[in-house]
Design an enzyme around this catalytic site. Structure first.
Site, mmCIF file in Angstrom:
data_model
loop_
_atom_site.group_PDB
_atom_site.id
_atom_site.type_symbol
_atom_site.label_atom_id
_atom_site.label_comp_id
_atom_site.label_asym_id
_atom_site.label_seq_id
_atom_site.Cartn_x
_atom_site.Cartn_y
_atom_site.Cartn_z
ATOM 1 N N ARG A 26 12.744 68.900 42.364
ATOM 2 C CA ARG A 26 12.515 69.730 41.183
ATOM 3 C C ARG A 26 12.280 71.155 41.649
ATOM 4 O O ARG A 26 11.915 71.404 42.793
ATOM 5 C CB ARG A 26 11.317 69.227 40.369
ATOM 6 C CG ARG A 26 9.997 69.332 41.096
ATOM 7 C CD ARG A 26 8.854 68.794 40.266
ATOM 8 N NE ARG A 26 7.583 68.925 40.952
ATOM 9 C CZ ARG A 26 6.823 70.027 40.934
ATOM 10 N NH1 ARG A 26 7.227 71.085 40.259
ATOM 11 N NH2 ARG A 26 5.678 70.070 41.579
ATOM 12 N N ARG A 55 8.814 78.656 35.324
ATOM 13 C CA ARG A 55 7.705 79.009 34.434
ATOM 14 C C ARG A 55 8.178 80.036 33.420
ATOM 15 O O ARG A 55 8.649 81.111 33.799
ATOM 16 C CB ARG A 55 6.544 79.596 35.233
ATOM 17 C CG ARG A 55 5.907 78.607 36.183
ATOM 18 C CD ARG A 55 4.740 79.237 36.891
ATOM 19 N NE ARG A 55 4.181 78.338 37.894
ATOM 20 C CZ ARG A 55 3.337 78.713 38.833
ATOM 21 N NH1 ARG A 55 2.955 79.980 38.900
ATOM 22 N NH2 ARG A 55 2.885 77.845 39.712
ATOM 23 N N GLU A 107 9.464 85.106 60.894
ATOM 24 C CA GLU A 107 9.636 83.685 61.139
ATOM 25 C C GLU A 107 11.128 83.330 61.183
ATOM 26 O O GLU A 107 11.887 83.671 60.274
ATOM 27 C CB GLU A 107 8.954 82.857 60.048
ATOM 28 C CG GLU A 107 7.443 83.056 59.998
ATOM 29 C CD GLU A 107 6.744 82.102 59.046
ATOM 30 O OE1 GLU A 107 7.425 81.184 58.516
ATOM 31 O OE2 GLU A 107 5.544 82.273 58.823
ATOM 32 N N ASP A 120 0.373 69.033 53.168
ATOM 33 C CA ASP A 120 -0.422 70.223 52.912
ATOM 34 C C ASP A 120 -1.801 69.992 53.530
ATOM 35 O O ASP A 120 -2.191 68.851 53.819
ATOM 36 C CB ASP A 120 -0.557 70.482 51.405
ATOM 37 C CG ASP A 120 0.734 71.019 50.801
ATOM 38 O OD1 ASP A 120 1.469 71.729 51.510
ATOM 39 O OD2 ASP A 120 1.005 70.722 49.620
ATOM 40 N N TYR A 142 5.303 65.637 56.186
ATOM 41 C CA TYR A 142 4.818 66.994 55.980
ATOM 42 C C TYR A 142 3.636 66.940 55.018
ATOM 43 O O TYR A 142 3.757 66.514 53.876
ATOM 44 C CB TYR A 142 5.899 67.913 55.422
ATOM 45 C CG TYR A 142 5.359 69.299 55.186
ATOM 46 C CD1 TYR A 142 5.184 70.169 56.255
ATOM 47 C CD2 TYR A 142 4.952 69.713 53.922
ATOM 48 C CE1 TYR A 142 4.636 71.423 56.072
ATOM 49 C CE2 TYR A 142 4.409 70.965 53.726
ATOM 50 C CZ TYR A 142 4.252 71.819 54.799
ATOM 51 O OH TYR A 142 3.694 73.063 54.609
ATOM 52 N N ARG A 188 12.429 70.324 62.246
ATOM 53 C CA ARG A 188 12.751 71.741 62.303
ATOM 54 C C ARG A 188 11.569 72.439 62.968
ATOM 55 O O ARG A 188 10.409 72.067 62.771
ATOM 56 C CB ARG A 188 12.977 72.335 60.910
ATOM 57 C CG ARG A 188 14.235 71.852 60.242
ATOM 58 C CD ARG A 188 15.487 72.282 60.974
ATOM 59 N NE ARG A 188 15.767 73.706 60.801
ATOM 60 C CZ ARG A 188 16.744 74.369 61.411
ATOM 61 N NH1 ARG A 188 17.512 73.743 62.281
ATOM 62 N NH2 ARG A 188 16.939 75.651 61.200
#
Length: 384
Positions: free
Chosen positions: A189, A193, A317, A367, A365, A266
């Site tokens: 998704r 907004r 980066e 958070d 991964y 990665r």
């Protein structure tokens, strides 16, 4: 889900052993530090080791020109969990930083995530109805009903203009391959907004530790023995003999000597420099979404804490394919790698006195709040 047999076995071993430590914690990042804190508070003897010369793992911050520099990329703490927010609040004071990145596409600046500011800049629309109509028009024109790859998935969600300027090239730089060769599920998704809201995260709590993440992790590890520059896999037998249970947060495939093959990641390379100016880009995070700019984004670290120093520090980066010897950052959770991870997970479940956790140990991964939540849950499982 917790492996309850391992947990009960670990508790039994810990009660009956005379080894110098109850837990050897491999990795002084967030997962290891949180587990160490909980174990110490439960009266357990812990030794934390890390192959790096510093604590805090990838959230490590170091002072440069009086600025907390995020050495391994920007980390903005955000969570909807009051439990996790209260927990980190025990070890650090957080500021009110709100993540509002911008995208630079060939000199054009767009707000992220996609919101009314973005749509006004892209098309000149001023109402949510106009923005929705423009997106729907482009989605219908594309005629994609069954997305076969990331490109088709993105266009089916937000149309062609947003995809071409703000998604396509940035994503290809991130993953090192064309969007047409990336699976659709990578973008399940895309937030759209229809308000003028530049807050990137839909999280109840958000901020940056005012003294940096390293100080926060140091507070978690306070009172626990820590040895740095120690490579667990190089001296595994001797280190295992020190403790009843090992909490391992390194790469799961490395633990097993890559016997089934290497999982793919990665990696990220950083170019950090001190600039003799007060303000370089006016924002903490600027993404470069064109194909010609080789880096994915520039971080200006002082803006995380509203710094007023006379000089500034920036980091460019560059995304890259991971190779042995480099730091693995982002698991490539496609079907092939996930199948290989499940095989390693099956091997891990046979290790009765080793607990695998964290981003690398779980090939997931996370958070930061998810890492902390997982470590708290594992501590509860093991410590009772």
């Amino acid at each position: 889900m917790p492996h309850l047999w391992n947990a009960e076995h670990a508790r039994t071993v810990s009660r009956s052993s005379s080894r110098p430590y109850d837990y050897l914690i491999v990795g002084a990042g967030l997962y290891g530090a949180v587990f160490a804190r909980q174990a110490k508070d439960a009266g357990k003897r812990c030794l934390v080791i890390d192959r790096r010369p510093h604590i805090a793992g990838n959230v490590y911050t170091e002072k440069v020109e009086g600025i907390d520099v995020h050495r391994y990329g920007a980390h903005i703490f955000h969570t909807n969990s009051k439990q996790v927010w209260d927990y980190v609040g025990r070890f650090a004071e957080f500021n009110r930083f709100t993540n509002s990145p911008v995208a630079n596409y060939k000199g054009e600046i767009f707000d992220l995530p996609f919101n009314m500011n973005t749509f006004n800049r892209m098309w000149g629309v001023t109402t949510p109805e106009q923005a929705r109509a423009r997106i729907d028009e482009q989605r219908r024109a594309a005629g994609i009903t069954d997305p076969r790859n990331l490109e088709e998935q993105a266009i089916s969600l937000v149309g062609t203009d947003l995809y071409e300027k703000l998604i396509k090239h940035y994503t290809e730089k991130q993953w090192g391959r064309p969007c047409t060769e990336l699976p659709a599920f990578i973008i399940r998704r895309l937030p759209v907004r229809l308000t003028y809201d530049n807050n990137y995260f839909n999280a109840r709590y958000q901020g940056i530790p005012v003294d940096g993440y390293t100080a926060m992790v140091a507070a978690m590890l306070n009172g626990t023995e820590v040895r740095l520059g120690v490579d667990y896999l190089q001296d595994k037998a001797a280190l295992d003999a020190l403790a009843d249970v090992v909490i391992y947060t390194g790469p799961i495939d490395a633990y097993f000597g890559y016997r089934l093959g290497a999982l793919q990641y990665r990696s990220v390379r950083f170019e950090t420099e001190v600039l003799d100016q007060e303000n370089f880009q006016g924002n903490a995070v600027v993404n470069y979404t064109d194909a010609d700019t080789p880096y994915t984004r520039i971080i200006e670290h002082k803006h995380f804490t509203g710094g007023t120093q006379a000089r500034t520090v920036i980091s460019r980066e560059y995304s890259a394919e991971w190779k042995p010897g480099q730091e693995p950052y982002y698991p490539i959770n496609d079907e092939t790698n996930d199948a290989l991870y499940r095989q390693y997970r099956a091997l891990a479940e046979q290790e009765s006195t080793v607990v695998f956790g964290g981003r690398l140990g779980s090939y997931t991964y996370y958070d930061m709040d998810q890492v902390i939540e997982a470590a708290l849950q594992k501590a509860e499982d093991l410590l009772g």
